[in-house]
Design a protein around this motif. Structure first.
Motif, short mmCIF file in Angstrom:
data_model
loop_
_atom_site.label_atom_id
_atom_site.label_comp_id
_atom_site.label_asym_id
_atom_site.label_seq_id
_atom_site.Cartn_x
_atom_site.Cartn_y
_atom_site.Cartn_z
N GLY A 1 0.76 -1.28 0.01
CA GLY A 1 0.09 0.05 -0.14
C GLY A 1 0.90 1.27 -0.10
N THR A 2 0.67 2.01 0.94
CA THR A 2 1.52 3.30 1.16
C THR A 2 2.63 3.13 2.13
N ASN A 3 2.94 2.09 2.58
CA ASN A 3 3.65 1.64 3.88
C ASN A 3 4.87 0.93 3.36
N TYR A 4 5.88 1.43 3.88
CA TYR A 4 7.16 0.70 3.75
C TYR A 4 7.25 -0.68 4.22
N MET B 1 7.80 -4.21 8.90
CA MET B 1 6.71 -3.50 8.38
C MET B 1 6.93 -2.15 9.16
N GLY B 2 6.59 -0.86 8.40
CA GLY B 2 6.71 0.39 8.97
C GLY B 2 5.42 0.38 9.90
N LEU C 1 8.54 5.20 -0.18
CA LEU C 1 8.90 5.88 -1.23
C LEU C 1 10.25 5.46 -1.80
N ASN C 2 10.21 5.76 -3.25
CA ASN C 2 11.50 5.25 -3.91
C ASN C 2 12.62 6.41 -3.56
#
Length: 323
Positions: A80-83, A126-127, A134-135
């Motif tokens: 998703g949007t998480n590292y 998991m963050g 983010l790249n």
């Protein structure tokens, strides 16, 4: 500054962020990182201690000299949007031991030599807080702030033969739960970076139902084992950094057929590390650690660690995605 100029800087920044061993992960092992990074981290560890090679079982009256080469493979990505991050470690090595296992029975010296593989692991991270996926280009623009991650590790046994007196492996599984708190002491990536890291860890163990010949028991069990690792690291230049390292361990008492071995670990240790960025994709550092306080448990431990990290980012793919 053009976006392309950020990429080598951020890859350099990430090179020291993987270092996984049972003796402690080391400074900057858990720093938040960009996604799309592949890497390998081979290390050399020389250990002199009265702990078994896995580092979490105390054997009073013993002395182990161990040389291992833990090698960790890793990849970062987004869910998703998480590292997120996956890791796997293999740990070949060898060693020798001196101990009075039974003073009445002479022990040939080759009985106290061992080689093969020490325990390794697979892991998922998991963050939890302030850890967006983010790249490397996007990551370069991210201002430092407090971040939290969580990780699960499954430790598997290395080489084990119950006919031997001493083994590198433990003949059991360990479940490890950990969380990392990262505190930056700088306000932007333009400043020299200073980090405080706190990494509490808790391990649970399955039983060893085939103890080595040094034991007359039919089953060895072990209590949960708690560790907390902390580091204060600082960049003197963009390439040169150092850290002060501190760690505390408690628990891990074993029991043979339900009878306690009275070998609880209560141990405070620490040391220092020095690292240097050789190339944008290659970094190295060394650490020395020793015991500071061992209560009445008699833990003795000394460690020398040398580590290199190779990383790779598919910049062509990144460039296509940004167009």
């Amino acid at each position: 500054m053009k976006k392309a100029k950020y990429v080598p800087l951020i890859v350099c920044f990430y090179l020291f962020t993987i270092n996984c061993t049972a003796q402690g992960d080391g400074p900057r092992a858990e720093l938040f990182a960009p996604t799309g990074v592949w890497g390998v981290n081979p290390k050399y560890l020389h250990l002199e201690q009265n702990l078994l090679p896995a580092g979490n079982i105390l054997v009073e009256g013993a002395n182990f000299k161990i040389d291992v080469f833990p090698t960790t493979f890793f990849h970062t990505f987004g869910i998703g949007t998480n590292y997120a991050r996956v890791l796997a470690m293999v740990n070949p090595g060898s060693g020798k031991a001196t101990a009075e296992i039974n003073p009445q029975i002479p022990i040939p010296i080759d009985e106290l030599n061992f080689d093969g593989f020490s325990d390794g692991f697979v892991a998922f991270e998991m963050g939890i807080l302030n850890t967006p996926a983010l790249n490397v280009v996007e990551f370069a623009k991210l201002e430092p702030e407090v971040r939290v991650t969580g990780q699960f590790r499954l430790w598997y046994s290395g080489s084990y033969d119950s006919d031997k007196l001493v083994n590198l492996g433990t003949n059991r599984f360990a479940l490890e739960f950990r969380s990392t708190l990262l505190i930056p002491l700088f306000k932007s990536l333009e400043q020299k970076q200073t980090w405080i890291e706190f990494v509490p860890k808790l391990q649970f163990f399955t039983a060893n139902n085939d103890p080595a010949r040094s034991s007359t028991a039919s089953k060895i069990e072990q209590d949960p084992f708690f560790m907390i690792e902390s580091h204060l690291s600082h960049n003197f230049t963009k390439k040169l950094w150092a850290s002060a390292d501190l760690g505390y361990q408690y628990g891990g008492s074993t029991a043979a057929d339900g009878v306690s071995d009275d070998n609880t670990i209560n141990f405070l240790g620490g040391g220092a590390s020095l690292g240097y960025q050789i190339l944008p994709y290659l970094g190295a550092y060394g650490s020395y650690g020793t015991d500071f306080f061992n209560g009445q448990t008699g833990v003795n431990a000394e460690m020398l660690r040398l580590s290199v990290v190779f990383t790779y980012v598919n910049l062509n793919k990144l460039k296509k995605e940004s167009n």
